[in-house]
Structures are given as structure tokens and as C-alpha cells.
Design a protein around this motif. Sequence first.
Motif, PDB file in Angstrom:
ATOM      1  N   ASP A   1       0.837  -1.212   0.000  1.00 29.32           N
ATOM      2  CA  ASP A   1       0.000   0.000   0.000  1.00 29.32           C
ATOM      3  C   ASP A   1       0.867   1.256   0.000  1.00 29.32           C
ATOM      4  O   ASP A   1       0.593   2.213  -0.730  1.00 29.32           O
ATOM      5  N   SER A   2       1.908   1.280   0.818  1.00 29.62           N
ATOM      6  CA  SER A   2       2.786   2.448   0.887  1.00 29.62           C
ATOM      7  C   SER A   2       3.527   2.669  -0.429  1.00 29.62           C
ATOM      8  O   SER A   2       3.732   3.805  -0.842  1.00 29.62           O
ATOM      9  N   ALA A   3       3.924   1.591  -1.070  1.00 28.68           N
ATOM     10  CA  ALA A   3       4.627   1.708  -2.348  1.00 28.68           C
ATOM     11  C   ALA A   3       3.703   2.212  -3.450  1.00 28.68           C
ATOM     12  O   ALA A   3       4.170   2.760  -4.452  1.00 28.68           O
ATOM     13  N   LEU A   4       2.400   2.044  -3.265  1.00 27.52           N
ATOM     14  CA  LEU A   4       1.429   2.393  -4.314  1.00 27.52           C
ATOM     15  C   LEU A   4       0.584   3.621  -3.981  1.00 27.52           C
ATOM     16  O   LEU A   4      -0.530   3.762  -4.470  1.00 27.52           O
ATOM     17  N   LEU A   5       1.114   4.524  -3.161  1.00 24.59           N
ATOM     18  CA  LEU A   5       0.324   5.684  -2.739  1.00 24.59           C
ATOM     19  C   LEU A   5      -0.211   6.506  -3.905  1.00 24.59           C
ATOM     20  O   LEU A   5      -1.264   7.121  -3.794  1.00 24.59           O
ATOM     21  N   THR A   6       0.489   6.535  -5.031  1.00 24.40           N
ATOM     22  CA  THR A   6       0.026   7.329  -6.169  1.00 24.40           C
ATOM     23  C   THR A   6      -0.449   6.461  -7.333  1.00 24.40           C
ATOM     24  O   THR A   6      -0.663   6.969  -8.428  1.00 24.40           O
ATOM     25  N   ALA A   7      -0.625   5.169  -7.104  1.00 20.92           N
ATOM     26  CA  ALA A   7      -1.099   4.283  -8.170  1.00 20.92           C
ATOM     27  C   ALA A   7      -2.570   4.551  -8.462  1.00 20.92           C
ATOM     28  O   ALA A   7      -3.347   4.884  -7.560  1.00 20.92           O
ATOM     29  N   VAL A   8      -2.939   4.396  -9.715  1.00 23.44           N
ATOM     30  CA  VAL A   8      -4.325   4.600 -10.130  1.00 23.44           C
ATOM     31  C   VAL A   8      -4.822   3.308 -10.764  1.00 23.44           C
ATOM     32  O   VAL A   8      -4.244   2.822 -11.734  1.00 23.44           O
ATOM     33  N   TYR A   9      -5.869   2.732 -10.174  1.00 21.63           N
ATOM     34  CA  TYR A   9      -6.514   1.553 -10.750  1.00 21.63           C
ATOM     35  C   TYR A   9      -7.947   1.521 -10.243  1.00 21.63           C
ATOM     36  O   TYR A   9      -8.271   2.070  -9.202  1.00 21.63           O
ATOM     37  N   ARG A  10      -8.813   0.883 -11.017  1.00 20.53           N
ATOM     38  CA  ARG A  10     -10.231   0.832 -10.662  1.00 20.53           C
ATOM     39  C   ARG A  10     -10.466  -0.103  -9.494  1.00 20.53           C
ATOM     40  O   ARG A  10      -9.878  -1.168  -9.412  1.00 20.53           O
ATOM     41  N   VAL A  11     -11.364   0.315  -8.596  1.00 21.92           N
ATOM     42  CA  VAL A  11     -11.738  -0.506  -7.447  1.00 21.92           C
ATOM     43  C   VAL A  11     -13.257  -0.597  -7.365  1.00 21.92           C
ATOM     44  O   VAL A  11     -13.976   0.235  -7.924  1.00 21.92           O
ATOM     45  N   ASP A  12     -13.730  -1.620  -6.644  1.00 23.15           N
ATOM     46  CA  ASP A  12     -15.167  -1.760  -6.430  1.00 23.15           C
ATOM     47  C   ASP A  12     -15.580  -0.961  -5.193  1.00 23.15           C
ATOM     48  O   ASP A  12     -14.772  -0.230  -4.626  1.00 23.15           O
ATOM     49  N   ASP A  13     -16.823  -1.109  -4.787  1.00 27.88           N
ATOM     50  CA  ASP A  13     -17.333  -0.345  -3.647  1.00 27.88           C
ATOM     51  C   ASP A  13     -16.605  -0.651  -2.340  1.00 27.88           C
ATOM     52  O   ASP A  13     -16.604   0.151  -1.412  1.00 27.88           O
ATOM     53  N   ASP A  14     -15.979  -1.834  -2.249  1.00 27.10           N
ATOM     54  CA  ASP A  14     -15.227  -2.210  -1.046  1.00 27.10           C
ATOM     55  C   ASP A  14     -13.774  -1.760  -1.106  1.00 27.10           C
ATOM     56  O   ASP A  14     -13.019  -1.973  -0.158  1.00 27.10           O
ATOM     57  N   GLY A  15     -13.369  -1.160  -2.237  1.00 21.03           N
ATOM     58  CA  GLY A  15     -11.990  -0.718  -2.393  1.00 21.03           C
ATOM     59  C   GLY A  15     -11.062  -1.780  -2.951  1.00 21.03           C
ATOM     60  O   GLY A  15      -9.850  -1.587  -3.006  1.00 21.03           O
ATOM     61  N   ASP A  16     -11.617  -2.911  -3.362  1.00 20.52           N
ATOM     62  CA  ASP A  16     -10.815  -3.983  -3.939  1.00 20.52           C
ATOM     63  C   ASP A  16     -10.643  -3.763  -5.441  1.00 20.52           C
ATOM     64  O   ASP A  16     -11.570  -3.298  -6.113  1.00 20.52           O
ATOM     65  N   PRO A  17      -9.463  -4.099  -5.980  1.00 19.98           N
ATOM     66  CA  PRO A  17      -9.238  -3.917  -7.418  1.00 19.98           C
ATOM     67  C   PRO A  17     -10.262  -4.692  -8.242  1.00 19.98           C
ATOM     68  O   PRO A  17     -10.612  -5.830  -7.912  1.00 19.98           O
ATOM     69  N   VAL A  18     -10.735  -4.075  -9.316  1.00 15.91           N
ATOM     70  CA  VAL A  18     -11.695  -4.707 -10.218  1.00 15.91           C
ATOM     71  C   VAL A  18     -10.974  -5.645 -11.180  1.00 15.91           C
ATOM     72  O   VAL A  18     -11.446  -6.747 -11.455  1.00 15.91           O
ATOM     73  N   ASP A  19      -9.834  -5.229 -11.671  1.00 17.19           N
ATOM     74  CA  ASP A  19      -9.074  -5.978 -12.668  1.00 17.19           C
ATOM     75  C   ASP A  19      -8.366  -7.168 -12.022  1.00 17.19           C
ATOM     76  O   ASP A  19      -7.597  -7.004 -11.074  1.00 17.19           O
ATOM     77  N   GLU A  20      -8.613  -8.347 -12.543  1.00 21.51           N
ATOM     78  CA  GLU A  20      -7.987  -9.570 -12.025  1.00 21.51           C
ATOM     79  C   GLU A  20      -6.462  -9.495 -12.119  1.00 21.51           C
ATOM     80  O   GLU A  20      -5.752  -9.979 -11.242  1.00 21.51           O
TER      81      GLU A  20
END
Length: 132
Positions: free
Chosen positions: A36-55
Motif C-alpha cells: 500500500d505504501s509503495a502504491l500511494l500514487t497508483a491509479v486503478y479501478r476498485v469496487d465499492d469495497d476498495g478492492d481492485p476490479v481488474d484480475e
Amino acid sequence: MAGRIYATPEQLAAWTGAPAPDGAERLLARASEDIDSALLTAVYRVDDDGDPVDERVRAALADATCAQVEYQLAAGDDGTGAGGQWDSVSIGGVSLSGRSGRRAGASGVDLAPRADRVLRRAGLEPGYVFPW
């Protein structure tokens, strides 16, 4: 502990080719915090729970988390970051000696090289900051 844990003990065992160590859940939670700390500025789609949509993103986060645990175990760390910081430590009478040469990356995390490569291949690192 991490808000979300990206890998399971079973995934860790598959990644390392060895049974998951005692306390694997705690190690995976701490490694997930590192990711999480390494990805502070990463952009990817998430669902309503905050989990990544893309497998593919979910798989990359799991692999990077397993790589982080593998790296920490190899370095003699328990996920706290203290394992590789000193070349000698004593508890009774407290005696710390010589800091090691390890340094944290730009994210403030000593990120495993394999974890970094997994995140880069998935297009998650380096992240981007978009002005509003």
C-alpha cells in the motif's frame, strides 16, 4: 494492520514453494501495508469495497505481497523492518551495533526487488499524481 490483505497463506506457499511459515497472516498483513505504501500514487479501478476490479491487478498485488514476505524472511525480518537494520543486537543490557547499509526507497518502504518488478510489470508503479 493493513486495511486489506492482498494474499493468503496458500498463495504465499505457492509463491515460495514451501509451507507458509508460522504467523503467515501477520507477515502478509504487514507486507500488504508495505505494498500500500509503495502504491500511494497508483491509479486503478476498485469496487465499492476498495478492492481492485481488474484480475491482473489483484494478481499483481498478491504476487508483490508474497515477494515482500519472501524478501523479509530471507533478510531475517519479521515484517517490522527491524531485522536488517542492525548487524548485532542484544536484549539484556540493550546493545545495538552498526547499522546495515539497507535503505528504504522513495515510498519509505524497503520494497523487495521482486515485488517492485511485479508492480512495475502490472503498470502500478511508478504511480502518477493528477492535478485537480
